[in-house]
Enzyme design. Structure first.
Site, PDB file in Angstrom:
ATOM      1  N   CYS A 196     -34.838  -8.988  14.123  1.00  0.00           N
ATOM      2  CA  CYS A 196     -35.917  -8.119  13.664  1.00  0.00           C
ATOM      3  C   CYS A 196     -37.257  -8.606  14.209  1.00  0.00           C
ATOM      4  O   CYS A 196     -37.526  -9.808  14.215  1.00  0.00           O
ATOM      5  CB  CYS A 196     -35.915  -8.187  12.146  1.00  0.00           C
ATOM      6  SG  CYS A 196     -37.380  -7.505  11.451  1.00  0.00           S
TER       7      CYS A 196
HETATM    8  N1  LIG Z   1     -34.340  -3.815   7.444  1.00  0.00           N
HETATM    9  C1  LIG Z   1     -35.330  -3.815   8.290  1.00  0.00           C
HETATM   10  O1  LIG Z   1     -36.236  -4.641   8.250  1.00  0.00           O
HETATM   11  C2  LIG Z   1     -35.416  -2.788   9.359  1.00  0.00           C
HETATM   12  C3  LIG Z   1     -34.300  -2.105   9.728  1.00  0.00           C
HETATM   13  N2  LIG Z   1     -34.344  -1.215  10.764  1.00  0.00           N
HETATM   14  C4  LIG Z   1     -33.095  -0.504  11.094  1.00  0.00           C
HETATM   15  O2  LIG Z   1     -33.267   0.230  12.294  1.00  0.00           O
HETATM   16  C5  LIG Z   1     -32.609   1.486  12.228  1.00  0.00           C
HETATM   17  C6  LIG Z   1     -33.579   2.570  12.556  1.00  0.00           C
HETATM   18  O3  LIG Z   1     -34.490   2.723  11.473  1.00  0.00           O
HETATM   19  P1  LIG Z   1     -35.498   3.962  11.378  1.00  0.00           P
HETATM   20  O4  LIG Z   1     -36.419   3.879  12.542  1.00  0.00           O
HETATM   21  O5  LIG Z   1     -36.081   4.010  10.037  1.00  0.00           O
HETATM   22  O6  LIG Z   1     -34.480   5.164  11.502  1.00  0.00           O
HETATM   23  P2  LIG Z   1     -34.644   6.542  12.191  1.00  0.00           P
HETATM   24  O7  LIG Z   1     -34.991   6.349  13.614  1.00  0.00           O
HETATM   25  O8  LIG Z   1     -33.432   7.342  11.865  1.00  0.00           O
HETATM   26  O9  LIG Z   1     -35.897   7.125  11.414  1.00  0.00           O
HETATM   27  C7  LIG Z   1     -35.736   7.705  10.194  1.00  0.00           C
HETATM   28  C8  LIG Z   1     -36.850   8.672   9.914  1.00  0.00           C
HETATM   29  O10 LIG Z   1     -37.888   7.962   9.281  1.00  0.00           O
HETATM   30  C9  LIG Z   1     -39.068   8.051  10.089  1.00  0.00           C
HETATM   31  N3  LIG Z   1     -39.661   6.729  10.022  1.00  0.00           N
HETATM   32  C10 LIG Z   1     -39.180   5.574  10.490  1.00  0.00           C
HETATM   33  N4  LIG Z   1     -40.004   4.547  10.225  1.00  0.00           N
HETATM   34  C11 LIG Z   1     -41.031   5.106   9.552  1.00  0.00           C
HETATM   35  C12 LIG Z   1     -42.215   4.603   9.003  1.00  0.00           C
HETATM   36  N5  LIG Z   1     -42.514   3.288   9.108  1.00  0.00           N
HETATM   37  N6  LIG Z   1     -43.056   5.454   8.389  1.00  0.00           N
HETATM   38  C13 LIG Z   1     -42.778   6.761   8.298  1.00  0.00           C
HETATM   39  N7  LIG Z   1     -41.676   7.303   8.793  1.00  0.00           N
HETATM   40  C14 LIG Z   1     -40.812   6.495   9.422  1.00  0.00           C
HETATM   41  C15 LIG Z   1     -38.625   8.446  11.450  1.00  0.00           C
HETATM   42  O11 LIG Z   1     -39.581   9.187  12.153  1.00  0.00           O
HETATM   43  P3  LIG Z   1     -40.369   8.560  13.400  1.00  0.00           P
HETATM   44  O12 LIG Z   1     -39.374   7.765  14.203  1.00  0.00           O
HETATM   45  O13 LIG Z   1     -40.872   9.747  14.129  1.00  0.00           O
HETATM   46  O14 LIG Z   1     -41.459   7.726  12.818  1.00  0.00           O
HETATM   47  C16 LIG Z   1     -37.428   9.313  11.146  1.00  0.00           C
HETATM   48  O15 LIG Z   1     -37.801  10.618  10.827  1.00  0.00           O
HETATM   49  C17 LIG Z   1     -31.994   1.556  10.826  1.00  0.00           C
HETATM   50  O16 LIG Z   1     -30.659   1.171  10.926  1.00  0.00           O
HETATM   51  C18 LIG Z   1     -32.774   0.545  10.034  1.00  0.00           C
HETATM   52  O17 LIG Z   1     -32.000  -0.037   9.000  1.00  0.00           O
HETATM   53  C19 LIG Z   1     -35.502  -0.963  11.436  1.00  0.00           C
HETATM   54  C20 LIG Z   1     -36.638  -1.640  11.150  1.00  0.00           C
HETATM   55  C21 LIG Z   1     -36.702  -2.553  10.015  1.00  0.00           C
HETATM   56  N1  LIG Z   2     -36.659  -5.068  11.662  1.00  0.00           N
HETATM   57  C1  LIG Z   2     -35.408  -4.821  12.057  1.00  0.00           C
HETATM   58  N2  LIG Z   2     -34.396  -5.138  11.217  1.00  0.00           N
HETATM   59  C2  LIG Z   2     -33.179  -4.841  11.634  1.00  0.00           C
HETATM   60  C3  LIG Z   2     -32.914  -4.253  12.865  1.00  0.00           C
HETATM   61  N3  LIG Z   2     -31.598  -4.072  12.970  1.00  0.00           N
HETATM   62  C4  LIG Z   2     -31.069  -4.522  11.832  1.00  0.00           C
HETATM   63  N4  LIG Z   2     -32.025  -5.005  11.023  1.00  0.00           N
HETATM   64  C5  LIG Z   2     -31.870  -5.607   9.713  1.00  0.00           C
HETATM   65  O1  LIG Z   2     -31.405  -6.954   9.857  1.00  0.00           O
HETATM   66  C6  LIG Z   2     -30.314  -7.160   8.950  1.00  0.00           C
HETATM   67  C7  LIG Z   2     -29.422  -8.303   9.390  1.00  0.00           C
HETATM   68  O2  LIG Z   2     -30.146  -9.512   9.309  1.00  0.00           O
HETATM   69  P1  LIG Z   2     -29.532 -10.949   9.700  1.00  0.00           P
HETATM   70  O3  LIG Z   2     -30.633 -11.891   9.437  1.00  0.00           O
HETATM   71  O4  LIG Z   2     -28.347 -11.177   8.812  1.00  0.00           O
HETATM   72  O5  LIG Z   2     -29.137 -10.917  11.123  1.00  0.00           O
HETATM   73  C8  LIG Z   2     -29.649  -5.802   8.936  1.00  0.00           C
HETATM   74  O6  LIG Z   2     -28.768  -5.629   7.857  1.00  0.00           O
HETATM   75  C9  LIG Z   2     -30.853  -4.873   8.884  1.00  0.00           C
HETATM   76  O7  LIG Z   2     -31.365  -4.692   7.602  1.00  0.00           O
HETATM   77  C10 LIG Z   2     -34.005  -3.978  13.726  1.00  0.00           C
HETATM   78  O8  LIG Z   2     -33.844  -3.500  14.859  1.00  0.00           O
HETATM   79  N5  LIG Z   2     -35.221  -4.276  13.269  1.00  0.00           N
END
Ligand SMILES: NC(=O)C1=CN([C@@H]2O[C@H](COP(=O)(O)OP(=O)(O)OC[C@H]3O[C@@H](n4cnc5c(N)ncnc54)[C@H](OP(=O)(O)O)[C@@H]3O)[C@@H](O)[C@H]2O)C=CC1
Ligand SMILES: Nc1nc2c(ncn2[C@@H]2O[C@H](COP(=O)(O)O)[C@@H](O)[C@H]2O)c(=O)[nH]1
Length: 327
Positions: free
Chosen positions: A175
């Site tokens: 991440c």
């Molecule tokens: N656990 C973590 O820390 C994180 C996990 N991830 C993982 O990455 C994958 C992609 O995530 P994500 O980009 O949300 O999925 P998507 O690309 O499917 O986006 C989901 C929707 O939410 C919108 N969106 C995403 N981020 C934001 C935001 N910060 N504010 C407002 N709207 C938002 C997107 O629009 P638009 O793209 O146009 O903004 C889209 O419409 C998932 O599997 C997620 O779990 C990603 C980052 C952090």
């Molecule tokens: N910010 C982001 N978080 C992500 C992304 N892809 C997955 N994840 C999150 O990380 C955990 C796994 O964490 P780990 O420390 O056990 O390796 C996963 O479950 C998601 O919540 C990403 O691209 N960006």
């Protein structure tokens, strides 16, 4: 928020042992009416889980959540799991087509037992609307919603109908959210978990930042029912993802779901790719995790995971590793 800390800052304090062997300690956990061998679920990421691993985990009594990055495979997957007498646990996003997908499941009477709403910033109207949509059309499915990092978010998603929430914004190994945006629970995930758990009235899945098996026990101590893990599950024989060889050593790729490798484009990238050392079989890791957690329970002075929830702890800022490594 005062007194923030992370996994490496905490040590749990042993209590008097009540078992004669660690094998007496029971690591099982209940989630959504089913009992699983471990309070652990591999991350719903493309380099961590595929259909074959999901079947294997379900057949052997472990929880799993299938990722959502091959959307067309989800219906055949649900049907296949049902034909095998296994539970189906899938992920969805929040875009328009996902609403149609949920409707399609409902029309086809294909309710999966577990549905995880998987987006980066889960404290949002888009997730609340999706929870309500799922609860309306698939009321039997257990809904996990996330990801979030505050008590307000946990309360709001629970209030909207989520059966469990997933806590962790930015602590993951691949991440880069905290670097790219300045936000998240990266660096204080364990304290964020405690903060959220105090507000929760339903199970919490702690997601990201687990680097050792001891971190699983620490998550349970600070309020997790289940722990989602990516990096520790990456690099196994069975893991999806490319294997590469360098200087005679084998490595496997592990990339973020918001990385350019997942997205196919450099837009709103919040994840990166790394290569992890090849680790042998997933089964061996799961057995080792179980044994280590049995040991944790024995140190907690009990026979079940509940014992861990009540142990005392000390904060030893950034010092427990002391240069040590497991191997
Ligand atoms: N656990 C973590 O820390 C994180 C996990 N991830 C993982 O990455 C994958 C992609 O995530 P994500 O980009 O949300 O999925 P998507 O690309 O499917 O986006 C989901 C929707 O939410 C919108 N969106 C995403 N981020 C934001 C935001 N910060 N504010 C407002 N709207 C938002 C997107 O629009 P638009 O793209 O146009 O903004 C889209 O419409 C998932 O599997 C997620 O779990 C990603 C980052 C952090
Ligand atoms: N910010 C982001 N978080 C992500 C992304 N892809 C997955 N994840 C999150 O990380 C955990 C796994 O964490 P780990 O420390 O056990 O390796 C996963 O479950 C998601 O919540 C990403 O691209 N960006």
């Amino acid at each position: 928020m005062e007194n923030v800390f992370d996994y490496e800052d905490i040590q749990l304090i042993p209590a008097k042992c009540v078992v004669n062997s660690r094998s007496e300690c029971d690591t099982t956990v209940n989630l959504g009416g089913r009992t699983f061998k471990l309070p652990v679920v591999p991350a719903n990421m493309q380099t961590i889980i595929d259909e074959k691993i999901a079947i294997n985990l379900a057949e052997n009594g472990y929880f799993y959540i299938m990722h959502r990055f091959a959307p067309e495979k989800r219906i055949p997957f649900i049907k296949d799991m049902a034909s095998r007498g296994l539970f189906a646990s899938i992920s969805v996003g929040v875009k328009d087509e996902e609403y149609q997908f949920v409707q399609q499941l409902s029309d086809g009477q294909l309710a999966p037992e577990y549905i995880t709403i998987d987006i980066a910033h889960g404290h949002s109207d888009s997730v609340i609307k999706m929870i309500q949509h799922i609860k309306k059309h698939l009321p039997e499915s257990f809904v996990i919603a996330g990801n979030v990092g505050t008590p307000e978010a946990v309360r709001e998603l629970e209030h909207a109908g989520a059966d469990a929430t997933k806590v962790g914004i930015g602590p993951g190994k691949v991440c880069i959210t905290k670097i790219k945006t300045g936000f998240g629970t990266g660096g204080w995930q364990l304290a964020a978990l405690r903060w959220c758990a105090k507000a929760a009235s339903k199970p919490i899945i702690a997601d990201g930042g687990i680097r050792t098996h001891g971190d699983i026990a620490k998550s349970v101590r600070f309020g997790a029912t289940m722990v989602m893990i990516g990096s520790l599950f990456a690099g196994h024989e069975e893991s999806p993802g490319e294997t590469v060889e360098k200087d005679g050593k084998r490595y496997k790729e592990y990339f973020g779901s918001a990385s350019e490798f997942q997205k196919g484009e450099k837009k709103n990238v919040e994840g990166k790719k790394m290569f992890v050392e090849h680790k042998g079989s997933l089964k061996e890791t799961l057995i080792e995790m179980e044994q280590d957690l049995q040991s944790s329970i024995s140190y907690a002075g009990g026979e079940t995971l509940e014992a861990i929830r009540n142990v005392d702890y000390v904060v030893v800022k950034n010092s427990i590793f002391n240069g040590d490594k497991v191997y």
